[in-house]
Write a protein that holds these residues in place. Structure first.
Motif, PDB file in Angstrom:
ATOM      1  N   GLY A  98       0.806  -1.207   0.000  1.00 36.06           N
ATOM      2  CA  GLY A  98       0.000   0.000   0.000  1.00 36.06           C
ATOM      3  C   GLY A  98       0.838   1.255   0.000  1.00 36.06           C
ATOM      4  N   GLU A  99       0.162   2.382   0.081  1.00 36.57           N
ATOM      5  CA  GLU A  99       0.823   3.684   0.091  1.00 36.57           C
ATOM      6  C   GLU A  99       0.407   4.438   1.340  1.00 36.57           C
ATOM      7  N   ALA A 100       1.385   4.928   2.101  1.00 39.53           N
ATOM      8  CA  ALA A 100       1.058   5.580   3.372  1.00 39.53           C
ATOM      9  C   ALA A 100       2.082   6.644   3.719  1.00 39.53           C
ATOM     10  N   PHE A 101       1.622   7.616   4.487  1.00 36.72           N
ATOM     11  CA  PHE A 101       2.463   8.704   4.974  1.00 36.72           C
ATOM     12  C   PHE A 101       2.213   8.868   6.466  1.00 36.72           C
ATOM     13  N   ALA A 102       3.286   9.109   7.214  1.00 35.22           N
ATOM     14  CA  ALA A 102       3.187   9.267   8.664  1.00 35.22           C
ATOM     15  C   ALA A 102       3.261  10.744   9.034  1.00 35.22           C
ATOM     16  N   HIS A 103       2.399  11.147   9.965  1.00 32.17           N
ATOM     17  CA  HIS A 103       2.370  12.531  10.426  1.00 32.17           C
ATOM     18  C   HIS A 103       2.308  12.553  11.949  1.00 32.17           C
ATOM     19  N   ALA A 104       3.264  13.213  12.583  1.00 30.87           N
ATOM     20  CA  ALA A 104       3.189  13.425  14.025  1.00 30.87           C
ATOM     21  C   ALA A 104       2.233  14.576  14.272  1.00 30.87           C
ATOM     22  N   CYS A 105       1.192  14.322  15.072  1.00 25.86           N
ATOM     23  CA  CYS A 105       0.183  15.358  15.264  1.00 25.86           C
ATOM     24  C   CYS A 105      -0.435  15.277  16.651  1.00 25.86           C
ATOM     25  N   ASP A 106      -0.533  16.423  17.289  1.00 27.55           N
ATOM     26  CA  ASP A 106      -1.278  16.567  18.537  1.00 27.55           C
ATOM     27  C   ASP A 106      -2.650  17.112  18.163  1.00 27.55           C
ATOM     28  N   VAL A 107      -3.668  16.258  18.153  1.00 23.09           N
ATOM     29  CA  VAL A 107      -4.977  16.686  17.664  1.00 23.09           C
ATOM     30  C   VAL A 107      -5.592  17.788  18.519  1.00 23.09           C
ATOM     31  N   SER A 108      -5.106  17.954  19.748  1.00 22.63           N
ATOM     32  CA  SER A 108      -5.651  19.007  20.608  1.00 22.63           C
ATOM     33  C   SER A 108      -5.114  20.396  20.251  1.00 22.63           C
ATOM     34  N   ASN A 109      -4.113  20.442  19.369  1.00 17.05           N
ATOM     35  CA  ASN A 109      -3.483  21.697  18.963  1.00 17.05           C
ATOM     36  C   ASN A 109      -3.982  22.085  17.575  1.00 17.05           C
TER      37      ASN A 109
END
Length: 254
Positions: free
Chosen positions: A55-66
């Motif tokens: 498959g095809e995927a990208f990783a993102h570090a994210c604080d959803v509260s921000n």
């Protein structure tokens, strides 16, 4: 059936548990998967596995509260066809022993985090002719669970947001549904038992499992399967609906 080929799908909390299971299944079904997680390492691990499975995927570090962090990432991604709000945290406690800090932590992730992602993605969905949103709710939104005051509050809000978004954007070709799992066997459950019941993990696991009339906890993959259906074109006539996936917990315990 249930193909997501060439659709950009954002899954929050994609580094573990239900979110990870959704990412892996969406990858198998052809989606371009954007794995969002507070832990970049966890997001990377999920993305790498998707890639290894073709498959095809990208990783993102994210604080959803921000909100600023969320907005920047969604702007970077661009077109989003599917959003799955799976990121969440739990808390054990009644109202009188829930501290303000704990209440704020639950609210910031489970409520504001969902709002932030909705706020960031709906304008582009409207501009691009529609999209699908799936919120991970909980049986806690619909029945009284002992010692789950703040968590239940947050999932009640997720249920209300689901209905509001479905109503407000139905004519923009945006569908919004939710699923409400009962107890699901994830790493969180194992950690909770090890912390609170050292030496009695197996006993308490069995006890918690039997709170579902079906006699066991759910599996993350089982939750992912119904999420796939609701995010697929085969579910194009479904919006504003919650699907309990709880081993009979809501209907058979009341």
């Amino acid at each position: 059936m249930f193909s997501l080929k060439n659709k950009h799908a954002v899954i929050t909390g994609g580094g573990s548990g239900i979110g990870r299971a959704v990412c892996l299944l969406f990858g198998k079904q052809g989606a371009i998967v954007h794995v969002m997680d507070i832990s970049k390492d966890a997001a990377n691990q999920t993305a790498v596995q998707i890639s290894e499975e073709g498959g095809e995927a990208f990783a993102h570090a994210c604080d959803v509260s921000n909100q600023q962090n969320v907005t920047e990432i969604f702007n970077e991604i661009g077109t989003v066809h599917i959003l799955v709000n799976s990121a969440g945290v739990s808390h054990i406690g009644k109202v009188d022993n829930t501290s303000e800090a704990d209440f704020d932590r639950i609210y910031n992730v489970n409520v504001k985090g969902v709002y932030n992602c909705l706020h960031a993605t709906i304008p582009s969905m409207k501009q691009n002719g529609g999209g699908v949103i799936l919120n991970v709710c909980s049986v806690a939104a619909f029945v009284g669970l002992a010692d789950r005051f703040a968590y239940s509050m947050s999932k009640g809000a997720v249920s209300s947001m689901t209905l509001s978004v479905a109503k407000d954007y139905v004519h923009d070709n945006i569908r919004c549904n939710s699923v409400s799992p009962g107890r699901v066997h994830t790493a969180f459950v194992d950690g909770f038992l090890a912390k609170n019941y050292p030496g009695r993990e197996a006993e308490m696991f069995e006890k918690l499992s039997k709170t579902q009339p079906i006699g066991r906890m759910g599996k993350p993959e089982e939750i992912a399967t119904i999420i796939l259906f609701l995010c697929s074109d085969e579910a194009s006539f479904i919006t504003g609906t919650d699907y309990p996936i709880d081993g009979g917990f809501i209907k058979l315990n009341t």
